[in-house]
Design an enzyme around this catalytic site. Sequence first.
Site, PDB file in Angstrom:
ATOM      1  N   GLY A 173       0.818  -1.209   0.000  1.00  0.00           N
ATOM      2  CA  GLY A 173       0.000   0.000   0.000  1.00  0.00           C
ATOM      3  C   GLY A 173       0.854   1.262   0.000  1.00  0.00           C
ATOM      4  O   GLY A 173       0.533   2.260  -0.670  1.00  0.00           O
ATOM      5  N   GLU A 188      -7.398  -0.602   0.745  1.00  0.00           N
ATOM      6  CA  GLU A 188      -8.083  -1.506   1.670  1.00  0.00           C
ATOM      7  C   GLU A 188      -7.008  -2.436   2.205  1.00  0.00           C
ATOM      8  O   GLU A 188      -6.582  -3.372   1.527  1.00  0.00           O
ATOM      9  CB  GLU A 188      -9.193  -2.264   0.955  1.00  0.00           C
ATOM     10  CG  GLU A 188     -10.235  -2.860   1.894  1.00  0.00           C
ATOM     11  CD  GLU A 188      -9.738  -4.094   2.609  1.00  0.00           C
ATOM     12  OE1 GLU A 188      -9.404  -3.992   3.815  1.00  0.00           O
ATOM     13  OE2 GLU A 188      -9.664  -5.158   1.992  1.00  0.00           O
ATOM     14  N   CYS A 197      -9.317  -9.925   5.876  1.00  0.00           N
ATOM     15  CA  CYS A 197      -8.898  -8.741   6.635  1.00  0.00           C
ATOM     16  C   CYS A 197      -9.888  -8.365   7.728  1.00  0.00           C
ATOM     17  O   CYS A 197      -9.493  -7.805   8.752  1.00  0.00           O
ATOM     18  CB  CYS A 197      -8.676  -7.563   5.691  1.00  0.00           C
ATOM     19  SG  CYS A 197     -10.142  -7.074   4.767  1.00  0.00           S
TER      20      CYS A 197
END
Length: 405
Positions: free
Chosen positions: A193, A210, A248
């Site tokens: 990310g 996300e 997650c």
Amino acid sequence: MEDLEGELGAMREYHDGGNTRDASWRRAQLRGLLLLLLENQAEIFSALQQDLGKHPAEAYRDEIGSAVKSINYALHHLKGWMSNKKAKLPAVALLTTAAIIPEPLGLVLIISSWNFPIGLSIESLIGVISAGNSVVLKPSELAPTCSSFLARKMPLYLDTKAVRVIEGGPAIGEQLLLQRWDKIFFTGSTRVGRIVMTAAAKHLTPVTLELGGKCPAIVDTLSSSWDKKAAVERILGAKFSACAGQACIGIDYILVEQKFCSALVELMRVNLKTMFGENPKQSRSIARIVNRHHFQRLKSLLDDPKIRGSVVHGGFMDEDDLFIEPTILVDPPLESAIMEDEIFGPLLPIITLNKIEDSIRFLKSRPKPLSIYAFTKDESLQRRILSETSSGSVVFNDALIQVRS
């Protein structure tokens, strides 16, 4: 690289020509996605079995059924999403009118994840297409069969001038990130990310990330036997039946009062046997670990000498089959890796507290979770969780329902 730039240039030109703006185009693509799922269920089941060992029931629930529901929702609400909205103005602008006009961003990049390789790819495409954008989807190379399925099948159902699938590993991902995009969606690790955000900053590209996190379940000392049974079934289902804990927003660990811990562990043992039988591996109803790298990562968590004595149930592993038995631990050291990092696998630590209200202080001392699941009938505790903690979502007396409702 030159071919990639040329292809993306053609896609941008196609979008700029207004071809993706009409409601008819958007509806046609959404219906194409729907047909893709409905006409290829057997192949999707097979791909998910090969890549992740998912049972067809789990595959339909988490990958196909949820996406079908989202597509139908988008088709029903598309007209409203595309409509102009009258904007409120101050009184001084008495004779003036204003409107908020939704418009497509342009060319969008989706970098999808491996744990729900079909469902999350389709879910991202639904929003991007509904908004009238052109889009490049890069599926995860860690789920190669699903990636290949999307690359082969999507051109048969969608407008290839506006929707493309590009397969590949990190090198392809890096090439894609060098390009100019109007929006980037990324689902994956915090490490990658950061790479995505750094690349996007060059063009000031807006990004939706996300990422992962450690989602706790607070379990109060429930008095009703039905409440206890329901709580345990929902906790175990949310932990072990969603890609074997590789989710997650799955439950990462449990917080419970010390006096209730033994009873909770026993209930979990009984219900695990009911869910998966005497030999969970043979049941084929638990997904497998995605690859050997992640298997070894999870194995190293349990091999930690400080952790071994915490295991109270499970612990069996088969590297050849990438299988890890549902495993319960009680009070592993808080400074150990299993309590510092996102587990992303079928290992479930239980942390005991003197009183359940201490869970709030515990959560506030740690990074904000994606979700908090609290199993309690105590309305005062519920209010404190809502007002004193911060997370992406809070669910009382259930788990994962926020993404399945």
